[in-house]
Design an enzyme around this catalytic site. Structure first.
Site, PDB file in Angstrom:
ATOM      1  N   ASP A   1       0.589 -10.559   0.625  1.00 32.88           N
ATOM      2  CA  ASP A   1       1.049  -9.239   0.354  1.00 32.88           C
ATOM      3  C   ASP A   1       2.614  -9.117   0.976  1.00 32.88           C
ATOM      4  OD1 ASP A   1       0.986  -6.620  -0.426  1.00 32.88           O
ATOM      5  OD2 ASP A   1       0.012  -5.694   1.268  1.00 32.88           O
TER       6      ASP A   1
ATOM      7  N   TYR B   1       5.972  -6.483   1.496  1.00 38.31           N
ATOM      8  CA  TYR B   1       6.555  -5.143   2.057  1.00 38.31           C
ATOM      9  C   TYR B   1       7.821  -4.704   1.476  1.00 38.31           C
ATOM     10  CZ  TYR B   1       6.695  -2.297   6.188  1.00 38.31           C
ATOM     11  OH  TYR B   1       6.523  -1.217   7.028  1.00 38.31           O
TER      12      TYR B   1
ATOM     13  N   HIS C   1       9.266   2.501   1.344  1.00 39.86           N
ATOM     14  CA  HIS C   1       7.930   2.610   2.084  1.00 39.86           C
ATOM     15  C   HIS C   1       8.218   2.045   3.438  1.00 39.86           C
ATOM     16  CE1 HIS C   1       3.835   1.656   3.048  1.00 39.86           C
ATOM     17  NE2 HIS C   1       4.149   0.533   3.276  1.00 39.86           N
TER      18      HIS C   1
ATOM     19  N   ARG D   1       8.027   3.820  14.530  1.00 34.79           N
ATOM     20  CA  ARG D   1       8.923   3.436  15.422  1.00 34.79           C
ATOM     21  C   ARG D   1      10.098   4.430  15.687  1.00 34.79           C
ATOM     22  NH1 ARG D   1       7.511  -1.292  12.889  1.00 34.79           N
ATOM     23  NH2 ARG D   1       9.260  -0.910  11.554  1.00 34.79           N
TER      24      ARG D   1
ATOM     25  N   GLU E   1      -2.770   1.985  -1.077  1.00 34.69           N
ATOM     26  CA  GLU E   1      -1.500   1.737  -1.319  1.00 34.69           C
ATOM     27  C   GLU E   1      -1.387   1.358  -2.659  1.00 34.69           C
ATOM     28  OE1 GLU E   1      -0.625  -1.428   1.743  1.00 34.69           O
ATOM     29  OE2 GLU E   1      -0.159   0.121   3.066  1.00 34.69           O
TER      30      GLU E   1
ATOM     31  N   GLU F   1       0.158  -0.540  -5.450  1.00 39.75           N
ATOM     32  CA  GLU F   1       0.863  -1.804  -5.556  1.00 39.75           C
ATOM     33  C   GLU F   1       0.809  -2.382  -6.841  1.00 39.75           C
ATOM     34  OE1 GLU F   1       0.570  -4.450  -2.136  1.00 39.75           O
ATOM     35  OE2 GLU F   1       0.094  -2.931  -0.731  1.00 39.75           O
TER      36      GLU F   1
ATOM     37  N   ASP G   1      -4.032  -1.758  -2.417  1.00 40.98           N
ATOM     38  CA  ASP G   1      -4.194  -2.556  -1.362  1.00 40.98           C
ATOM     39  C   ASP G   1      -4.754  -1.541  -0.203  1.00 40.98           C
ATOM     40  OD1 ASP G   1      -4.130  -4.465   0.808  1.00 40.98           O
ATOM     41  OD2 ASP G   1      -2.054  -3.952   1.203  1.00 40.98           O
TER      42      ASP G   1
ATOM     43  N   GLN H   1      -5.324  -0.409  11.919  1.00 40.31           N
ATOM     44  CA  GLN H   1      -4.038  -1.167  11.718  1.00 40.31           C
ATOM     45  C   GLN H   1      -3.102  -0.813  12.949  1.00 40.31           C
ATOM     46  OE1 GLN H   1      -2.144   0.059   8.285  1.00 40.31           O
ATOM     47  NE2 GLN H   1      -0.170  -1.301   8.188  1.00 40.31           N
TER      48      GLN H   1
ATOM     49  N   TYR I   1      -2.261  -4.304  15.040  1.00 39.75           N
ATOM     50  CA  TYR I   1      -1.057  -5.158  14.120  1.00 39.75           C
ATOM     51  C   TYR I   1      -0.298  -5.882  15.029  1.00 39.75           C
ATOM     52  CZ  TYR I   1       2.815  -2.049  14.228  1.00 39.75           C
ATOM     53  OH  TYR I   1       3.928  -1.435  14.648  1.00 39.75           O
TER      54      TYR I   1
HETATM   55 CA    CA Z   1       0.016  -3.681   1.174  1.00 39.06          CA
END
Ligand code: CA
Length: 405
Positions: free
Chosen positions: A116, A118, A123, A132, A189, A191, A223, A230, A234
């Site tokens: 997968d 990114y 996004h 962040r 998600e 995709e 997804d 997460q 993560y």
């Molecule tokens: Ca994804």
């Protein structure tokens, strides 16, 4: 002749491949045309196409795809001609055709590895802003390489397969200790994914110029993500159980050749990328994408309108990067784009972005609100491309959510 309506996803310009079965018969290769499926195994059994009957009698497209693009392209072109001829031998055998609503679809490929990416800058910027720093949303590597991670192939499921709300470990807001419970932040998600059609030996690389030879076709890809799991798990190695419980795909694989008329330039990449990621030509595709939410009362709410053309990193760059260390990719490998968001709010490809981390609940027309998905909700995604009277679509990927087991 097969009658095809103007808005059909499966026009003569499309001819996607899939795996289907009819009552009491084994799964085999078929081609979608209008509201029908053409039984490719039966066509081969009649001696109309010069390929091995075993290849199209398999419960996955892998063996067919492995014949190579020259062969699969020719099969598609020949079928395109025959389907447009009223006196074609195909129409002399009506038992070659089934109505799509009367067949059962199966996973189109046996997925060896699933990666997968990114690759949507919108996004990645949205997520970086939320988790962040809004002024420094993209990490330093983002514009230099297509960031990705290795996903889980075993839980890739077909459209129509229901899922249960996953359970997992998470850290509740303000709590000192984690808990184990059903996710409260289940998300989709939006995709697209491409399927690899040719392998490279271990230790060799695939250049951006060669990459399209290695891409068989594309599917729609949802997804599924558990945002609370997460967030807790993560760091530092990336997504793990928050993503591996399920990913849903559409049943028909649209060959890259069918997307040819819809090529477009992608966003300009600044700063310039390293030489192994540079490419020539139009490598993005204009594909309209939508997501609808059906709440348990049966009402459908349009949630997202996005476009695959927004992708910052394209498929040939993803594949060149993936193999740049000599990693071998194999027929049937699946590589997903990452969530496809655009600039406007209604083009954000996940609820995480649409509700801005749960801070801005979506107000639905039936009076309900959603930050994340509830049990009994159904998510349906559609994709199509249209230009100068040519329309091709991907069908649907639809999944209903059931309470945690
Ligand atoms: Ca994804």
């Amino acid at each position: 002749m097969i009658n095809i309506t103007a808005h059909s996803d499966f026009s003569i310009h499309n001819l996607p491949f899939g795996i289907f079965s009819t009552k009491g018969s084994a799964p085999r290769v078929g081609v979608a045309i209008g509201e029908h499926v053409l039984d490719l195994k039966a066509v081969v059994d009649l001696g109309f196409l010069n390929i091995s009957p075993e290849v199209v009698a398999q419960p996955s497209l892998n063996a067919f795809i492995a014949l190579g693009k020259q062969t699969t392209k020719t099969v598609r072109q020949v079928l395109q001609q025959w389907l447009q001829q009223e006196d074609s031998l195909l129409y002399a055998h009506p038992n070659l055709f089934y109505l799509q609503k009367e067949v059962k679809m199966h996973l189109p490929v046996e997925v060896g590895d699933y990666t997968d990416f990114y690759s949507s800058i919108e996004h990645a910027t949205n997520v970086g802003s939320m988790f962040r720093d809004p002024n420094n949303a993209l990490l330093p590597n983002w514009k230099h390489l297509p960031v990705g991670y290795h996903g889980r192939a075993s839980s890739i499921i077909l459209s129509g397969t229901d899922i249960y709300r996953p359970k997992g470990q998470l850290l509740p807001e303000g709590a000192a200790q984690p808990v184990f419970q059903p996710t409260a932040k289940l998300d989709f998600e939006l995709e697209m994914a491409f399927i690899v059609g040719k392998e490279n030996p271990l230790g060799t690389t695939i250049s951006t110029a060669q990459a399209e030879e290695y891409i068989f076709g594309m599917v729609l890809f949802n997804d599924w993500s558990a945002r609370d799991l997460q967030k807790w798990e993560y760091v530092p190695l990336g997504p793990f159980l928050a993503k591996s419980f399920a990913s849903s795909i559409s049943p028909w694989v649209v060959p890259l050749e069918a997307l040819e008329p819809f090529r477009v330039n992608g966003p300009k990449q600044v700063p310039a990328v390293l030489p192994y990621l540079q490419f020539e030509g139009k490598k993005n595709y204009a594909i309209e994408l939508t997501v609808g939410l059906q709440t348990p009362d049966g009402i459908t709410h349009p949630l997202v309108q996005s476009n695959y053309r927004y992708m910052y990193w394209n498929m040939v760059q993803q594949l060149a990067h993936h193999s740049s260390n000599g990693c071998n990719i194999r027929v049937g490998d699946m590589m997903a784009s990452g969530t496809i968001s655009g600039k406007t709010k209604n083009s954000f490809g996940s609820l995480l972005e649409l509700s801005w981390g749960g801070k801005r609940p979506l107000k639905l027309k039936n009076g309900m609100e959603r930050c994340f998905l509830e049990d009994g909700d159904r998510i349906s995604m559609h994709a199509f491309a249209e230009k100068e009277g040519k329309r091709i679509g991907f069908g649907e990927v639809t999944t209903k959510i059931y309470p945690a087991l």
